[in-house]
Design an enzyme around this catalytic site. Structure first.
Site, PDB file in Angstrom:
ATOM      1  N   HIS A 157    -104.001   3.623  15.794  1.00  0.00           N
ATOM      2  CA  HIS A 157    -102.637   3.035  16.682  1.00  0.00           C
ATOM      3  C   HIS A 157    -102.067   2.186  15.583  1.00  0.00           C
ATOM      4  O   HIS A 157    -102.759   1.606  14.908  1.00  0.00           O
ATOM      5  CB  HIS A 157    -103.237   2.309  17.772  1.00  0.00           C
ATOM      6  CG  HIS A 157    -103.320   2.818  19.135  1.00  0.00           C
ATOM      7  ND1 HIS A 157    -104.310   2.527  19.974  1.00  0.00           N
ATOM      8  CD2 HIS A 157    -102.726   3.868  19.726  1.00  0.00           C
ATOM      9  CE1 HIS A 157    -104.319   3.276  21.150  1.00  0.00           C
ATOM     10  NE2 HIS A 157    -103.300   4.018  20.842  1.00  0.00           N
ATOM     11  N   CYS A 198    -105.648  -5.334  20.637  1.00  0.00           N
ATOM     12  CA  CYS A 198    -105.899  -4.378  21.596  1.00  0.00           C
ATOM     13  C   CYS A 198    -106.104  -5.014  22.881  1.00  0.00           C
ATOM     14  O   CYS A 198    -105.887  -4.294  24.207  1.00  0.00           O
ATOM     15  CB  CYS A 198    -106.952  -3.546  21.190  1.00  0.00           C
ATOM     16  SG  CYS A 198    -106.665  -2.455  19.665  1.00  0.00           S
TER      17      CYS A 198
END
Length: 706
Positions: free
Chosen positions: A169, A265
């Site tokens: 990511h 996150c």
């Protein structure tokens, strides 16, 4: 923005566990996370953020253990949300729960098409100054989602390609900070993305982390004004962030690292106000190509898809018709998407070589541009290969005559019909029409010649290995001492350099020698200047990425682009003055008034305007610059060094450096004790020479030269 206005969404880790493997961090950690320790670490992060912002909670749900990573819920800007479309089925169950929360809290929710993955704020990060949106792709999110983001959020989208599966990511390796600063891990991105980052973020604002900090998810941080909250940071990183005005707060999140996440996150910032600088824009470009032939058994379809992905693009196979018998051909229609026009052009050049063509309804005539100056092609001119080529003229395919590599295609019309001819740059005449771009071009070759050719061997001039270095420290010490003595007394050192100096990474070292006053003249051929300028302009040397040490697809054309740019400027010096060349050996020569002479040869491309193609004139210029020399450094340039050796009087110290022992013997054996031969890699030699010079302590004074 005041602290009161900043809000985050978090999800308690009631059901958190590593239940499956969908990233490298999860491997070996299935059911090995301590729920109690995870809860304790989550609480630590929760209270730390709550001290500086408002935290809202979404209810954790059974069966979706990764719901704790709320950054992947979606992407928010003001009151608008683009809901995530998870790539892995293991996480797709989170989507309705996050959608319900957004709708219940008054957000306008946009939903992407079903088969278009996009993983929210994990792969899309707003510049903290509100100027644009950084969007990642490569592992979880598709490039085709970026135009939707630009449209729905009315913002410019900058696409970054992720290359390291550990950083799957964008938010695992990239963190925009307050006041335009950026915390990031450059090796996680491809060369194009790193150039894009460097173009948008000034050097003084870029804070690059090393691999240790990256592996500890230092970039997966939460930025609240001057506060940066992260799992762990090295002392060096904390010091650099502190110097930029930030305070680092560390909180252990090791249990979540087992699932591939950390502070960022675990949070989703829900207050991202619209800034007046916003404007919908996405540089993403899409084209549809057709391929025909024995696509499966020859491997053509796999090679085409590899070219697209390795070149920084993405694809969607729209139609595929498989030949029913062995002798039957297959047909494919593929949608190609790239982050920018330039990347698309690079990909299309490679696909054209495999026989790919646009759909007939999408292209008619090739784009043409007029030659405005003799010997200078228009921008984005198509660079020819050795393969037979056809181009679209008047909606018909026309064979290119006089085919050769590294030329341009001139299109003309006559009563008998249209013609296309391959022409060298220097032979172009004002008013001629040149093909630009890659639309409506195809190569025409027998299928078996494509099938048998290894895809990665084309244009691989620099693909061979490098010989091992030999120990040269003692000789380098002596040479460094003499160089310092010559400089301090106002003497003269002449360097004869070949393009290997650039290819082996020695350009920065030679540039430093020039900058520090150790070089008073530079001799070489067209090639050393071309490749030095190519490196300055494009970061490559003969198609090799000099930072990563790998071939760049389509890089074989870079040296032609560099030549063309300098020819347009008129000279190397004018290119420097115009800001086209901003670093490198010849940049330092111009800036420090170090004269240079370039002798041409029959094999030169271009050539550069400064290159003397009259060899008698070049010899005279060489002799003029050699006059009065105390030392000549011959760096991996056999032909030019032989010429210099033949016109150099006795008494001049000559140092010959080459990886080939035969070359060193030939150049250094002149019947003179002044010659020294060193068999080693020239890049290593220059690196060691600079290191040794830095150790010398005798006073430096730059003598006035006439």
């Amino acid at each position: 923005m005041s602290t009161d206005a900043i809000r985050f969404l978090m999800c308690p880790p009631d059901h958190y566990d590593v239940d499956y493997v969908i990233n490298p961090w999860m491997e070996g950690n299935v059911h090995k996370s301590s729920r109690e320790r995870a809860a304790e670490q989550w609480q630590g992060l929760f209270h730390l953020i709550k001290d500086h912002a408002i935290v809202d909670l979404v209810k954790p749900e059974l069966g979706v253990p990764d719901m704790v990573f709320t950054a992947n819920a979606g992407l928010l800007l003001d009151n608008t949300v683009v809901l995530s479309r998870f790539y892995h089925k293991e996480r797709q169950g989170e989507e309705p729960f996050f959608q319900a929360w957004f709708e219940q809290n008054g957000f306008t929710v946009h939903v992407l098409p079903k088969d278009l993955p996009f993983e929210g704020a994990g792969d899309a990060l707003l510049d903290r100054e509100g100027r644009w949106l950084w969007a990642g792709y490569g592992f979880r999110s598709e490039l085709d989602s970026h135009p939707y983001l630009a449209k729905w959020l009315d913002i410019e989208v900058l696409s970054l390609r992720l290359m390291d599966e550990r950083f799957y990511h964008l938010d695992t390796c990239f963190c925009p900070l307050l006041d335009g600063y950026l915390l990031y891990y450059p090796p996680a991105f491809d060369a194009y993305s790193n150039r894009l980052i460097e173009m948008r973020v000034p050097e003084q604002k870029r804070i690059a982390v090393g691999e240790v900090d990256a592996a500890n998810f230092a970039c997966n941080a939460v930025n609240i004004n001057q506060i940066i909250i992260m799992n762990q940071a090295s002392d060096d990183l904390k010091q650099r962030l502190g110097a930029a005005g930030f305070q680092v707060l560390e909180t252990p999140l090791t249990e979540f690292l087992k699932a591939g996440g950390a502070a960022k996150c675990l949070t989703l910032r829900t207050t991202e106000p619209i800034q007046p600088l916003h404007s919908a824009a996405a540089t993403v470009e899409s084209r549809t190509i057709q391929m025909a032939g024995h696509l499966l058994d020859s491997g053509l379809i796999n090679r085409a898809l590899d070219i697209i992905t390795e070149g920084g693009g993405s694809f969607q196979v729209l139609n595929f018709s498989l030949g029913e018998q062995k002798q039957s051909t297959s047909n494919a229609e593929i949608r190609v998407t790239a982050p920018s026009h330039s990347v698309m052009e690079e990909i299309m050049v490679q696909l054209i070589d495999l026989g790919a063509v646009p759909r007939p309804q999408e292209v008619c005539d090739n784009p043409l541009a007029e030659v405005l100056q003799d010997g200078v092609a228009p921008d984005d001119f198509y660079v020819t290969t050795i393969y037979p080529t056809e181009v679209r003229v008047n909606c018909e395919w026309v064979r290119v005559q006089n085919q050769r590599m590294d030329g341009a295609i001139v299109v003309a019309h006559s009563p008998s019909g249209a013609t296309a001819e391959c022409r060298l740059l220097r032979d172009l005449k004002q008013g001629e029409k040149i093909i630009v771009g890659v639309e409506g071009i195809r190569t025409v070759r027998k299928a078996e010649s494509r099938d048998l050719r290894a895809a990665d061997k084309e244009f691989s001039f620099m693909g061979s290995g490098v010989s091992s270095e030999r120990r040269v420290e003692l000789l380098v010490e002596q040479i460094a001492w003499e160089l310092r003595q010559i400089r301090d007394r106002g003497g003269k050192v002449v360097v004869v350099g070949g393009p290997v100096v650039i290819h082996t990474g020695g350009a920065d070292h030679l540039a430093q020698l020039i900058r520090d006053g150790y070089v008073q003249a530079l001799l070489g051929g067209n090639a050393i200047a071309v490749h030095d300028i190519e490196q300055s302009m494009m970061g490559t040397s003969l198609g090799m990425d000099m930072k990563r040490g790998i071939s760049v697809r389509g890089g074989h054309r870079h040296h032609l682009k560099a030549i063309n740019s300098v020819r347009r400027a008129g000279s190397i010096a004018q290119a420097v003055e115009q800001g086209m060349i901003t670093s490198g050996v010849f940049y330092e020569c111009v800036r420090h008034s170090v004269p240079f002479s370039l002798a041409g040869s029959i094999r030169d491309d271009g050539p550069l305007p400064d290159t003397k193609m009259d060899l008698l004139e070049a010899q005279a210029d060489y002799a003029r610059l050699i006059e009065g020399a105390d030392m000549i450094l011959m760096l991996s340039s056999m032909l030019h060094s032989i010429g210099v050796g033949n016109m150099t009087p006795a008494g001049v110290k000559m140092v010959c450096v080459d990886i080939n022992p035969a070359v060193v013997t030939k150049l250094s054996d002149r019947g003179s004790v002044e010659s020294v031969g060193i068999v080693t890699d020239v890049g290593l030699f220059l690196s060691l020479l600079l290191q040794q010079l830095s150790k010398l302590t005798s006073p430096y004074r730059l003598a006035q030269t006439v």
